[in-house]
Design an enzyme around this catalytic site. Sequence first.
Site, short mmCIF file in Angstrom:
data_model
loop_
_atom_site.label_atom_id
_atom_site.label_comp_id
_atom_site.label_asym_id
_atom_site.label_seq_id
_atom_site.Cartn_x
_atom_site.Cartn_y
_atom_site.Cartn_z
N TYR A 255 54.29 35.85 34.46
CA TYR A 255 54.29 34.45 34.87
C TYR A 255 55.73 34.03 35.17
O TYR A 255 56.41 34.73 35.89
CB TYR A 255 53.59 33.58 33.81
CG TYR A 255 53.13 32.25 34.36
CD1 TYR A 255 52.28 32.19 35.45
CD2 TYR A 255 53.58 31.06 33.81
CE1 TYR A 255 51.87 30.98 35.99
CE2 TYR A 255 53.18 29.84 34.33
CZ TYR A 255 52.33 29.81 35.43
OH TYR A 255 51.93 28.61 35.95
N LYS B 269 24.81 40.40 40.39
CA LYS B 269 25.32 41.08 41.58
C LYS B 269 26.70 41.66 41.30
O LYS B 269 27.03 42.77 41.72
CB LYS B 269 25.40 40.08 42.74
CG LYS B 269 25.40 40.71 44.11
CD LYS B 269 24.00 41.07 44.53
CE LYS B 269 23.93 41.51 45.96
NZ LYS B 269 22.56 41.66 46.44
#
Length: 422
Positions: free
Chosen positions: A39, A94
């Site tokens: 970060y 899915k």
Amino acid sequence: MTDAKRQAALDYHAKPIPGKLSVELTKPTATARDLALAYSPGVAEPVREIARDPENAYLYTGKGNLVAVISDGSAILGLGNLGPLASKPVMEGKGVLFKRFAGINSIDVEVDAESPQAFIDTVARIADSWGGINLEDIKAPECFEIERALVEQCNIPVFHDDQHGTAIVTAAGMLNALDIAGKSLESARIVCLGAGAAAIACMKLLVACGARSENLVMLDRKGVIHSGREDLNQYKAMFAIDTDKRTLADAIEGADVFVGLSGPGLMTEEHIRRMADNPVVFACTNPDPEIHPDLARETRPDVIMATGRSDYPNQVNNVLGFPFIFRGALDVRATRINEDMKVAAVHALKDLAREPVPQAVLEAYDKDAMSFGRDYIIPTPIDVRLLERVSSAVAQAAVDSGVARRPYPAHYPLKTVDDVYG
């Protein structure tokens, strides 16, 4: 579904952690240095590189192996329009299949849109976040316009699996079935019962593979789609023919092929009796097909039969297609999944079914032998060779047809999902 099976399904989704997918870390995060790189301030460097060249998003983020599975919940499985949030378990499911079979990461996005245009606008604005988009469970005819618009507006592959996945697997099995029957797709008389998204996509792809449109009869709830009807939308109108046939009984007389994408029990014994020798019947409605396989075989012992069910031979299952189609498309950074890529997938599946079946597949299905023939015209979903064959064929077709932004991958063919990153 019995009460016990219903509860088992609910428990599977709820325990021990709700849902079927999670996010995993790909970089070390144990030290202050790790976190500073992950970060602030380290993250600023890839930000600058992507701002300089958007293609760098593939180098510094997970975009290249990330597919969004997107729905509005308007056509959930066989349950109908239950809304976006109710579709989330299906979209997560899915994602499970993408990861399990092709090593593709996914994120599910459920869109509450008041119109197809609102859906299109929403997805188009955020599409650049992913390497590809799988549209799912969107009702017809809106799904056609949504997919067309997003394909035009996005520079990543957009694929409505309910249409094209079904079509690709059906076409592969159809070519093999007709060959076994001693017939050709070019001369076959085809009857399609159903005129929704999957049916229209199936017939379009069969024509692309060699079927003659004048040999094709499509029926919707009102009967044969013929040139005299004035109630047809533009998608059905593509299949309107000049004929005096009006019913399934009329259309099925002497037909070589029946494709059912409609409803349970709509094909009778009398219908299948009227078909030509060695009839090819794809009764794909789930869980109850247009005609039960046992009844079909009892009535016509010469039938070559496929269904959408896993408990009978020749299952038309989309998982044979979409994970590997996206794998190949992502790995060459294709801008779209075009007709050439779909046809390449068809032939890869067709050819694989003709090869000797691996021992691992035989053991999984508790079979002593499986070989190309009337009861084996389509590969099984757990055949590990699907990753290699279909992904390679799709990637090569993307390169050959000019929609790939990268050359055919040097680390191909893929043997397992562990090979995805080369």
